[in-house]
Design a protein around this motif. Structure first.
Motif, mmCIF file in Angstrom:
data_model
loop_
_atom_site.group_PDB
_atom_site.id
_atom_site.type_symbol
_atom_site.label_atom_id
_atom_site.label_comp_id
_atom_site.label_asym_id
_atom_site.label_seq_id
_atom_site.Cartn_x
_atom_site.Cartn_y
_atom_site.Cartn_z
ATOM 1 N N PRO A 163 24.046 38.416 33.212
ATOM 2 C CA PRO A 163 24.188 38.479 34.764
ATOM 3 C C PRO A 163 25.708 37.787 35.334
ATOM 4 O O PRO A 163 25.494 36.398 35.186
ATOM 5 C CB PRO A 163 22.900 38.320 35.777
ATOM 6 N N LEU A 164 26.479 38.335 35.804
ATOM 7 C CA LEU A 164 27.860 37.497 36.242
ATOM 8 C C LEU A 164 28.261 37.881 37.506
ATOM 9 O O LEU A 164 28.191 39.092 37.700
ATOM 10 C CB LEU A 164 28.766 37.681 35.195
ATOM 11 N N ILE A 165 28.207 37.082 38.310
ATOM 12 C CA ILE A 165 28.620 37.392 39.644
ATOM 13 C C ILE A 165 30.335 36.752 40.058
ATOM 14 O O ILE A 165 30.508 35.830 39.487
ATOM 15 C CB ILE A 165 27.746 36.827 40.701
ATOM 16 N N VAL A 166 30.982 37.531 40.426
ATOM 17 C CA VAL A 166 32.498 37.385 40.642
ATOM 18 C C VAL A 166 32.848 37.277 42.114
ATOM 19 O O VAL A 166 32.458 38.431 42.916
ATOM 20 C CB VAL A 166 33.480 38.246 40.153
ATOM 21 N N GLN A 167 33.178 36.167 42.829
ATOM 22 C CA GLN A 167 33.822 36.404 44.046
ATOM 23 C C GLN A 167 35.429 36.234 44.100
ATOM 24 O O GLN A 167 35.972 35.407 43.587
ATOM 25 C CB GLN A 167 33.209 35.115 44.742
ATOM 26 N N ASP A 168 35.652 37.391 44.546
ATOM 27 C CA ASP A 168 37.343 37.592 44.614
ATOM 28 C C ASP A 168 37.890 37.459 45.893
ATOM 29 O O ASP A 168 37.749 38.323 46.825
ATOM 30 C CB ASP A 168 37.659 38.964 43.977
ATOM 31 N N PHE A 169 38.679 36.210 46.072
ATOM 32 C CA PHE A 169 39.379 35.989 47.191
ATOM 33 C C PHE A 169 40.646 36.280 47.316
ATOM 34 O O PHE A 169 41.282 36.511 48.330
ATOM 35 C CB PHE A 169 39.243 34.452 47.646
ATOM 36 N N ASP A 170 41.153 36.903 46.236
ATOM 37 C CA ASP A 170 42.734 37.389 46.038
ATOM 38 C C ASP A 170 42.747 39.002 46.461
ATOM 39 O O ASP A 170 43.611 39.240 47.188
ATOM 40 C CB ASP A 170 43.288 37.014 44.654
ATOM 41 N N ARG A 171 41.959 39.621 45.780
ATOM 42 C CA ARG A 171 41.853 41.046 46.009
ATOM 43 C C ARG A 171 43.172 41.810 45.800
ATOM 44 O O ARG A 171 43.678 42.369 46.664
ATOM 45 C CB ARG A 171 41.177 41.426 47.362
ATOM 46 N N THR A 172 43.617 41.577 44.711
ATOM 47 C CA THR A 172 44.853 42.271 44.243
ATOM 48 C C THR A 172 44.469 43.006 43.068
ATOM 49 O O THR A 172 43.691 43.049 42.229
ATOM 50 C CB THR A 172 46.001 41.249 44.012
ATOM 51 N N ASN A 173 45.633 43.647 42.774
ATOM 52 C CA ASN A 173 45.512 44.562 41.335
ATOM 53 C C ASN A 173 45.303 43.749 40.162
ATOM 54 O O ASN A 173 44.560 43.815 39.147
ATOM 55 C CB ASN A 173 46.831 45.351 41.032
ATOM 56 N N LEU A 174 45.882 42.509 40.079
ATOM 57 C CA LEU A 174 45.998 41.586 39.003
ATOM 58 C C LEU A 174 44.500 40.900 38.799
ATOM 59 O O LEU A 174 44.020 40.878 37.789
ATOM 60 C CB LEU A 174 47.087 40.537 39.004
#
Length: 368
Positions: free
Chosen positions: A48-59
């Motif tokens: 189980p891996l949780i990812v928190q994306d503060f960038d929210r871009t295509n990259l």
């Protein structure tokens, strides 16, 4: 010789009439093969891996997709004021990746960009696997996006030898053969010997003309025949269920199996001679036989990781040598040249077990 055969036939008749012993000889080893063969997995998957994306871009989205494309991680979402910290603290997620807000801009600008990775290190080995996997995915992602040179002056060409498909069954199942064929024949012979004491029939043996050697050989041959049948059933079922086949000439395996079964039966007779009841015999097999075969034989853990002086114990564990033989027969395929020392050690240990049992039993008998 006649008294040895008579004792052997008596044991086989008693074994055939006892349904519980029949189940112990064939059903439990088969269940153990299934449990170990399907349950033991040394390669971590579905983490189980949780990812928190503060960038929210295509990259950043491409990087997240690359993480889950390995089929080693599974996505996990958790809500709350601090979802990453809560998921890790509660043991729900084993790892977390936090992508900073300026991730895409910094990467394209060639600046040093830091990702925060939190890993649950409760299981140290699992934590090491997660760390290496995330590092490899990151390196591959950087090359794939053209952010680092795709070539280097040194390019290792790797090839997995013996087991290119990385099938865990090729490692686990041959090891299970060693553990099962060491435990259950010794358990049967130990119970058979101590049963003579509980019923009082051992007193007739002590006062009879039959020698300790003849008694041990008679019982030993009987349970050796049962163990051989057990080994045949186990290996045939293991080959059919897990598709594990021989890759070497089988004579070394046949000789090694015979020697291990002899060691197992003699070890069981030794415990039966020394035990006063069946509970003590079963506990002896479980404590001395099962634990050493499981933990100190190289079945799961490498022997070179065992610290001194405990590292000396595997030298007298027959399952350790037989597992080398089975893994050679089913995986490596070197044959006699690679396992001759294991065969010699199995023969020596069998003679030691028999000699100790004979001496103990001789002291119990009345002089003729």
């Amino acid at each position: 010789m006649k008294r040895i055969l008579t004792q052997c036939i008596k044991e086989l008749v008693q074994f055939r009439r006892d349904r519980l012993t029949l189940a112990l000889a064939f059903l439990l080893p088969f269940l153990t093969l299934l449990i170990f063969g399907f349950a033991i997995r040394l390669e971590s998957k579905n983490i189980p891996l949780i990812v928190q994306d503060f960038d929210r871009t295509n990259l950043s989205s491409s990087y997240i997709e690359r993480l889950y494309a390995t089929n080693q991680f599974i996505p996990y979402k958790w809500s709350g004021t601090d979802p990453v910290r809560d998921a890790i603290d509660r043991g729900i997620a084993k790892a977390a990746v936090i992508i900073p807000p300026e991730f895409s801009r910094d990467v394209k600008a060639g600046k040093n960009t830091e990702l925060q990775v939190l890993i649950d290190a409760t299981d140290v080995n699992n934590a090491r696997v997660i760390k290496n996997s995330i590092q490899q995915v990151t390196n591959f992602f950087m090359r794939d996006q053209g952010l680092v040179p795709a070539t280097s002056s040194i390019t290792p060409k790797m090839r997995l030898w013996f087991n290119p498909g990385r099938l865990e069954s090729l490692y686990i199942v041959p090891g299970v053969y060693g553990v099962v064929l060491w435990i259950f024949p010794s358990l049967l012979s130990a119970i058979a010997m101590v049963r003579e004491k509980e019923k009082g029939t051992i007193l007739q043996v002590y006062t009879s003309s039959i020698s300790a050697t003849e008694l041990l050989l008679g019982k030993g041959i009987a349970y050796l025949l049962i163990a051989i049948a057990e080994a045949l059933v186990l290996m045939v079922l293991g080959s059919l269920i897990f598709h594990v086949g021989l890759v070497a000439e089988p004579t070394a395996l046949l000789v090694g199996t015979f020697l291990l079964l002899t060691d197992s039966v003699m070890f069981g007779l030794l415990l039966g001679v020394r035990s006063s009841n069946q509970n003590a015999a079963v506990q002896g097999v479980a404590l001395i036989g099962f634990i050493t075969a499981l933990l100190l034989s190289g079945f799961i853990y490498p022997l070179n990781n065992i610290p001194f002086p405990l590292s000396l114990v595997p030298n007298v564990v027959p399952a350790r040598y037989y597992i080398d033989i089975t893994r050679d027969a089913f995986v490596r395929g070197t044959g006699w040249a690679g396992v001759w020392f294991d065969l010699v050690m199995l023969a020596i240990l069998g003679l030691i077990f028999f000699n100790i049992s004979r001496r103990v039993l001789s002291r119990m008998q009345l002089p003729n």
